[in-house]
Write a protein that holds these residues in place. Structure first.
Motif, PDB file in Angstrom:
ATOM      1  N   GLN A 256       0.826  -1.208   0.000  1.00 49.24           N
ATOM      2  CA  GLN A 256       0.000   0.000   0.000  1.00 49.24           C
ATOM      3  C   GLN A 256       0.864   1.263   0.000  1.00 49.24           C
ATOM      4  O   GLN A 256       0.508   2.265  -0.626  1.00 49.24           O
ATOM      5  CB  GLN A 256      -0.931   0.004   1.216  1.00 49.24           C
ATOM      6  CG  GLN A 256      -2.080  -0.994   1.097  1.00 49.24           C
ATOM      7  CD  GLN A 256      -2.890  -1.074   2.372  1.00 49.24           C
ATOM      8  OE1 GLN A 256      -2.400  -1.541   3.398  1.00 49.24           O
ATOM      9  NE2 GLN A 256      -4.130  -0.608   2.303  1.00 49.24           N
ATOM     10  N   LEU A 257       1.985   1.216   0.674  1.00 47.78           N
ATOM     11  CA  LEU A 257       2.872   2.380   0.743  1.00 47.78           C
ATOM     12  C   LEU A 257       3.637   2.606  -0.556  1.00 47.78           C
ATOM     13  O   LEU A 257       3.915   3.759  -0.927  1.00 47.78           O
ATOM     14  CB  LEU A 257       3.870   2.208   1.899  1.00 47.78           C
ATOM     15  CG  LEU A 257       3.279   2.279   3.309  1.00 47.78           C
ATOM     16  CD1 LEU A 257       4.334   1.875   4.341  1.00 47.78           C
ATOM     17  CD2 LEU A 257       2.755   3.686   3.606  1.00 47.78           C
ATOM     18  N   GLU A 258       3.973   1.534  -1.256  1.00 48.23           N
ATOM     19  CA  GLU A 258       4.849   1.635  -2.434  1.00 48.23           C
ATOM     20  C   GLU A 258       4.122   1.635  -3.771  1.00 48.23           C
ATOM     21  O   GLU A 258       4.656   2.132  -4.766  1.00 48.23           O
ATOM     22  CB  GLU A 258       5.861   0.475  -2.426  1.00 48.23           C
ATOM     23  CG  GLU A 258       6.819   0.472  -1.242  1.00 48.23           C
ATOM     24  CD  GLU A 258       7.802   1.633  -1.272  1.00 48.23           C
ATOM     25  OE1 GLU A 258       7.993   2.239  -2.353  1.00 48.23           O
ATOM     26  OE2 GLU A 258       8.372   1.946  -0.214  1.00 48.23           O
ATOM     27  N   ALA A 259       2.934   1.093  -3.813  1.00 44.20           N
ATOM     28  CA  ALA A 259       2.242   0.925  -5.092  1.00 44.20           C
ATOM     29  C   ALA A 259       1.760   2.257  -5.671  1.00 44.20           C
ATOM     30  O   ALA A 259       1.342   3.157  -4.933  1.00 44.20           O
ATOM     31  CB  ALA A 259       1.054  -0.020  -4.924  1.00 44.20           C
TER      32      ALA A 259
ATOM     33  N   THR B 244      -1.059  -1.493 -14.029  1.00 43.32           N
ATOM     34  CA  THR B 244       0.222  -1.693 -13.354  1.00 43.32           C
ATOM     35  C   THR B 244       0.168  -1.061 -11.967  1.00 43.32           C
ATOM     36  O   THR B 244      -0.656  -0.158 -11.726  1.00 43.32           O
ATOM     37  CB  THR B 244       1.386  -1.089 -14.159  1.00 43.32           C
ATOM     38  OG1 THR B 244       2.623  -1.421 -13.523  1.00 43.32           O
ATOM     39  CG2 THR B 244       1.264   0.430 -14.270  1.00 43.32           C
ATOM     40  N   ILE B 245       1.026  -1.538 -11.061  1.00 43.52           N
ATOM     41  CA  ILE B 245       1.156  -0.870  -9.759  1.00 43.52           C
ATOM     42  C   ILE B 245       2.560  -0.279  -9.602  1.00 43.52           C
ATOM     43  O   ILE B 245       2.950   0.110  -8.518  1.00 43.52           O
ATOM     44  CB  ILE B 245       0.815  -1.803  -8.571  1.00 43.52           C
ATOM     45  CG1 ILE B 245       1.692  -3.062  -8.561  1.00 43.52           C
ATOM     46  CG2 ILE B 245      -0.661  -2.182  -8.597  1.00 43.52           C
ATOM     47  CD1 ILE B 245       1.541  -3.877  -7.283  1.00 43.52           C
ATOM     48  N   GLY B 246       3.307  -0.205 -10.707  1.00 46.19           N
ATOM     49  CA  GLY B 246       4.589   0.483 -10.695  1.00 46.19           C
ATOM     50  C   GLY B 246       5.765  -0.374 -10.230  1.00 46.19           C
ATOM     51  O   GLY B 246       5.618  -1.534  -9.845  1.00 46.19           O
ATOM     52  N   GLU B 247       6.945   0.249 -10.267  1.00 46.45           N
ATOM     53  CA  GLU B 247       8.193  -0.439  -9.940  1.00 46.45           C
ATOM     54  C   GLU B 247       8.532  -0.443  -8.465  1.00 46.45           C
ATOM     55  O   GLU B 247       9.348  -1.239  -8.000  1.00 46.45           O
ATOM     56  CB  GLU B 247       9.353   0.218 -10.686  1.00 46.45           C
ATOM     57  CG  GLU B 247       9.278   0.166 -12.189  1.00 46.45           C
ATOM     58  CD  GLU B 247      10.463   0.885 -12.804  1.00 46.45           C
ATOM     59  OE1 GLU B 247      11.618   0.507 -12.491  1.00 46.45           O
ATOM     60  OE2 GLU B 247      10.251   1.833 -13.578  1.00 46.45           O
TER      61      GLU B 247
ATOM     62  N   GLY C  23       3.139   4.107 -17.874  1.00 50.82           N
ATOM     63  CA  GLY C  23       4.443   3.551 -17.533  1.00 50.82           C
ATOM     64  C   GLY C  23       4.565   2.062 -17.734  1.00 50.82           C
ATOM     65  O   GLY C  23       5.469   1.430 -17.183  1.00 50.82           O
ATOM     66  N   LEU C  24       3.678   1.487 -18.539  1.00 51.13           N
ATOM     67  CA  LEU C  24       3.676   0.044 -18.794  1.00 51.13           C
ATOM     68  C   LEU C  24       4.312  -0.230 -20.156  1.00 51.13           C
ATOM     69  O   LEU C  24       3.870   0.307 -21.174  1.00 51.13           O
ATOM     70  CB  LEU C  24       2.236  -0.487 -18.759  1.00 51.13           C
ATOM     71  CG  LEU C  24       1.991  -1.951 -19.137  1.00 51.13           C
ATOM     72  CD1 LEU C  24       2.814  -2.877 -18.267  1.00 51.13           C
ATOM     73  CD2 LEU C  24       0.509  -2.281 -19.017  1.00 51.13           C
ATOM     74  N   THR C  25       5.346  -1.064 -20.156  1.00 50.59           N
ATOM     75  CA  THR C  25       6.040  -1.408 -21.396  1.00 50.59           C
ATOM     76  C   THR C  25       6.146  -2.926 -21.511  1.00 50.59           C
ATOM     77  O   THR C  25       5.771  -3.664 -20.590  1.00 50.59           O
ATOM     78  CB  THR C  25       7.442  -0.779 -21.441  1.00 50.59           C
ATOM     79  OG1 THR C  25       8.213  -1.262 -20.316  1.00 50.59           O
ATOM     80  CG2 THR C  25       7.375   0.742 -21.381  1.00 50.59           C
TER      81      THR C  25
END
Length: 222
Positions: free
Chosen positions: A41-44, A91-94, A174-176
């Motif tokens: 939850q903090l990073e996504a 996506t939920i990111g890196e 940001g999805l590749t």
């Protein structure tokens, strides 16, 4: 094109346990699962995108520019009654992957593994949110929808990923796609939802009920 910022106020702990293969581990400490959910939850950074197109079921062609022909009997059967499709990416990111890697580096292997499972749960929850938006739009237009179907299901090959990403403008969130047709960030999903004329029914089964891998540790209980 519609871009959506997802929300993760809660991550389903039961699903986290399932993805981690802990369904039968009744004595597993719950605090580890809760800690992993909080980390995610903090990073996504949950984001989604989708685009609608006309679809020719006879030829399996999505009427994008350029047109995209879907290959594989399973996806063709799934969309056999569809006249339009929504193609989606989530996506939920890196950040989540970086946090998981950091936990492993610190020697916190248990939470590191659970963060991976919680991230999988999270991206599916965001996909559900996009799915709900698509269903509402389709219903308002008089259509019945199929359930979402992703590359890799049945015999729909993963090598369609670059083309799917291109026709929805996945780079906007940001999805590749890598040279090996894997999504990046890794905790991402692409899928297609068919729009059928109102009243049509779908014959294909969804998820675990359609899979013959009975001993899968992540299999949903009947």
């Amino acid at each position: 094109m519609a871009i959506f910022n997802g929300r993760l106020p809660v991550i389903d702990e039961k699903e986290v346990r399932r993805y981690a293969g802990l369904q039968r581990a009744e004595d597993f400490p719950e605090q580890y699962v809760k800690e992993a959910c909080l980390e995610v939850q903090l990073e996504a950074v949950p984001r989604g995108i989708y685009r609608e197109y006309a679809y020719d079921a006879a030829t399996g062609t999505i009427q994008s520019d350029p047109p995209l022909i879907v290959e594989g009997s399973s996806i063709r059967k799934h969309l056999a009654s569809s006249v339009r499709v929504a193609v989606m990416g989530v996506t939920i990111g890196e950040g989540v992957e970086r946090r998981s890697a950091a936990l492993f580096k610190e020697g916190n292997y248990t939470v590191g593994l659970l963060v991976d499972a919680a991230a999988t749960t999270a991206v599916e929850q965001v996909a559900d949110q996009i799915n709900d938006l698509i269903v509402k739009a389709a219903t308002a237009g008089g259509y019945t929808t199929t359930w979402r179907f992703s590359p890799g299901y049945g015999n729909w090959p993963l090598d369609v990923q670059p083309a799917l990403a291109a026709i929805i403008g996945a780079e906007e969130i940001g999805l590749t796609v890598t040279d090996t047709c894997m999504l990046f960030p890794r905790k991402s999903v692409t899928a297609i939802i068919g729009y059928m004329p109102g009243g049509a029914t779908l014959q294909t089964k969804r998820g675990c009920t359609s899979c013959g891998q009975r001993d899968c540790p992540s299999r949903k209980k009947p």
